[in-house]
Design a protein around this motif. Structure first.
Motif, PDB file in Angstrom:
ATOM      1  N   LEU A 116     -85.442 -95.766  37.848  1.00  0.00           N
ATOM      2  CA  LEU A 116     -86.249 -96.531  38.786  1.00  0.00           C
ATOM      3  C   LEU A 116     -86.278 -98.011  38.403  1.00  0.00           C
ATOM      4  CD1 LEU A 116     -87.900 -95.851  41.284  1.00  0.00           C
ATOM      5  CD2 LEU A 116     -89.892 -95.643  39.820  1.00  0.00           C
ATOM      6  N   ILE A 117     -86.424 -98.294  37.127  1.00  0.00           N
ATOM      7  CA  ILE A 117     -86.413 -99.690  36.670  1.00  0.00           C
ATOM      8  C   ILE A 117     -85.048-100.320  36.933  1.00  0.00           C
ATOM      9  CG2 ILE A 117     -86.533-101.169  34.624  1.00  0.00           C
ATOM     10  CD1 ILE A 117     -88.638 -99.205  33.516  1.00  0.00           C
ATOM     11  N   ASN A 123     -82.215-104.897  42.602  1.00  0.00           N
ATOM     12  CA  ASN A 123     -82.717-105.230  43.943  1.00  0.00           C
ATOM     13  C   ASN A 123     -82.288-104.209  44.982  1.00  0.00           C
ATOM     14  OD1 ASN A 123     -84.111-107.556  43.151  1.00  0.00           O
ATOM     15  ND2 ASN A 123     -82.235-108.764  43.275  1.00  0.00           N
ATOM     16  N   ARG A 124     -82.266-102.951  44.588  1.00  0.00           N
ATOM     17  CA  ARG A 124     -81.950-101.882  45.529  1.00  0.00           C
ATOM     18  C   ARG A 124     -83.257-101.277  46.010  1.00  0.00           C
ATOM     19  NH1 ARG A 124     -77.612 -97.933  43.005  1.00  0.00           N
ATOM     20  NH2 ARG A 124     -77.820 -97.015  45.058  1.00  0.00           N
ATOM     21  N   ARG A 125     -83.347-101.120  47.311  1.00  0.00           N
ATOM     22  CA  ARG A 125     -84.527-100.486  47.882  1.00  0.00           C
ATOM     23  C   ARG A 125     -84.322 -98.985  47.888  1.00  0.00           C
ATOM     24  NH1 ARG A 125     -88.469-102.564  50.731  1.00  0.00           N
ATOM     25  NH2 ARG A 125     -88.701-104.791  50.583  1.00  0.00           N
ATOM     26  N   LEU A 126     -85.330 -98.280  47.439  1.00  0.00           N
ATOM     27  CA  LEU A 126     -85.276 -96.828  47.425  1.00  0.00           C
ATOM     28  C   LEU A 126     -86.270 -96.274  48.432  1.00  0.00           C
ATOM     29  CD1 LEU A 126     -85.150 -96.047  43.617  1.00  0.00           C
ATOM     30  CD2 LEU A 126     -83.314 -95.817  45.261  1.00  0.00           C
ATOM     31  N   ASN A 127     -85.866 -95.213  49.088  1.00  0.00           N
ATOM     32  CA  ASN A 127     -86.762 -94.526  50.000  1.00  0.00           C
ATOM     33  C   ASN A 127     -87.864 -93.881  49.172  1.00  0.00           C
ATOM     34  OD1 ASN A 127     -88.007 -92.993  51.932  1.00  0.00           O
ATOM     35  ND2 ASN A 127     -86.128 -92.063  52.705  1.00  0.00           N
ATOM     36  N   MET A 132     -87.576 -87.148  42.325  1.00  0.00           N
ATOM     37  CA  MET A 132     -87.159 -87.686  41.038  1.00  0.00           C
ATOM     38  C   MET A 132     -85.683 -87.395  40.786  1.00  0.00           C
ATOM     39  SD  MET A 132     -90.443 -86.650  38.689  1.00  0.00           S
ATOM     40  CE  MET A 132     -89.898 -87.390  37.183  1.00  0.00           C
ATOM     41  N   GLN A 133     -85.248 -86.195  41.112  1.00  0.00           N
ATOM     42  CA  GLN A 133     -83.855 -85.821  40.865  1.00  0.00           C
ATOM     43  C   GLN A 133     -82.898 -86.614  41.738  1.00  0.00           C
ATOM     44  OE1 GLN A 133     -82.924 -83.775  38.342  1.00  0.00           O
ATOM     45  NE2 GLN A 133     -80.902 -84.557  38.835  1.00  0.00           N
ATOM     46  N   GLN A 134     -83.273 -86.923  42.969  1.00  0.00           N
ATOM     47  CA  GLN A 134     -82.406 -87.721  43.842  1.00  0.00           C
ATOM     48  C   GLN A 134     -82.252 -89.146  43.317  1.00  0.00           C
ATOM     49  OE1 GLN A 134     -84.599 -86.968  47.445  1.00  0.00           O
ATOM     50  NE2 GLN A 134     -83.003 -85.581  48.229  1.00  0.00           N
ATOM     51  N   ALA A 139     -78.593 -92.965  40.297  1.00  0.00           N
ATOM     52  CA  ALA A 139     -78.296 -93.784  39.116  1.00  0.00           C
ATOM     53  C   ALA A 139     -77.090 -93.238  38.352  1.00  0.00           C
ATOM     54  CB  ALA A 139     -79.503 -93.842  38.188  1.00  0.00           C
ATOM     55  N   ARG A 140     -76.885 -91.927  38.390  1.00  0.00           N
ATOM     56  CA  ARG A 140     -75.725 -91.344  37.697  1.00  0.00           C
ATOM     57  C   ARG A 140     -74.417 -91.818  38.307  1.00  0.00           C
ATOM     58  NH1 ARG A 140     -78.262 -85.735  36.542  1.00  0.00           N
ATOM     59  NH2 ARG A 140     -78.882 -86.086  34.393  1.00  0.00           N
ATOM     60  N   ALA A 141     -74.439 -92.132  39.595  1.00  0.00           N
ATOM     61  CA  ALA A 141     -73.226 -92.647  40.225  1.00  0.00           C
ATOM     62  C   ALA A 141     -72.861 -94.018  39.656  1.00  0.00           C
ATOM     63  CB  ALA A 141     -73.447 -92.759  41.733  1.00  0.00           C
ATOM     64  N   ASP A 142     -73.855 -94.808  39.237  1.00  0.00           N
ATOM     65  CA  ASP A 142     -73.614 -96.133  38.657  1.00  0.00           C
ATOM     66  C   ASP A 142     -73.322 -96.055  37.163  1.00  0.00           C
ATOM     67  OD1 ASP A 142     -74.133 -97.212  41.122  1.00  0.00           O
ATOM     68  OD2 ASP A 142     -76.237 -97.672  40.675  1.00  0.00           O
ATOM     69  N   ASP A 143     -73.972 -95.133  36.465  1.00  0.00           N
ATOM     70  CA  ASP A 143     -73.866 -95.051  35.016  1.00  0.00           C
ATOM     71  C   ASP A 143     -73.465 -93.627  34.603  1.00  0.00           C
ATOM     72  OD1 ASP A 143     -74.024 -95.548  32.309  1.00  0.00           O
ATOM     73  OD2 ASP A 143     -76.210 -95.586  32.234  1.00  0.00           O
ATOM     74  N   PRO A 144     -72.174 -93.374  34.412  1.00  0.00           N
ATOM     75  CA  PRO A 144     -71.754 -92.024  34.053  1.00  0.00           C
ATOM     76  C   PRO A 144     -72.249 -91.573  32.685  1.00  0.00           C
ATOM     77  CG  PRO A 144     -69.869 -93.518  34.143  1.00  0.00           C
ATOM     78  CD  PRO A 144     -71.065 -94.292  34.544  1.00  0.00           C
TER      79      PRO A 144
END
Length: 146
Positions: A116-117, A123-127, A132-134, A139-144
């Motif tokens: 979340l941080i 600067n990404r807006r989250l729904n 929590m898992q979504q 974030a896993r897509a950005d940081d493997p």
């Protein structure tokens, strides 16, 4: 910083906690000692523990620490407590005892808070309806390494 990842956020929070530990203790103004400084001889110092040397942090490190302190403001209080306890280097057993969660649940809250941080810093807006898992999967897509 180009892209924030949860692992970079974790490193910065750990650095901020380390800087906070190294800051000098606040002193009360107006109180001082009129006693002269005691000069110890070699015989007095034998067998004593040496004083810990306190290295003050650099101004850049203090600036980064001040920036980092505001990152946990919008988090759930439990998540913020977990984040700072882990940044200070507490073991999971002590963290779980402090927040009243099982280890797997506390770790899940910690990973969620890191993600979340990282999303906020990018600067990404989250729904707000995302679970929590979504949020962790995004974030896993950005940081493997997560």
């Amino acid at each position: 910083m180009d892209r924030w990842t949860p692992s970079l956020v974790e490193a910065r929070l750990s650095e901020a906690a380390f800087v906070l530990k190294r800051l000098p203790e606040p002193r009360l103004r107006g109180y001082f000692s009129t006693w002269p400084e005691i000069i110890h001889s070699f015989a007095d110092k034998v067998g004593q523990e040496p004083k810990r040397m306190r290295v003050l942090p650099s101004p850049q490190a203090i600036s980064r620490m001040e920036e980092t302190l505001s990152w946990t403001v919008g988090l759930d209080p439990v998540d913020g407590k977990i984040v700072w306890l882990r940044a200070y280097g507490y073991r999971w057993r002590e963290v779980c005892r402090a927040v009243g969660l099982q280890r797997a649940s506390a770790h899940h809250h910690w990973v969620y808070a890191m993600c979340l941080i990282a999303h906020r810093l990018n600067n990404r807006r989250l729904n707000p309806r995302l679970s929590m898992q979504q949020v962790i999967d995004l974030a896993r897509a950005d940081d493997p390494a997560l």
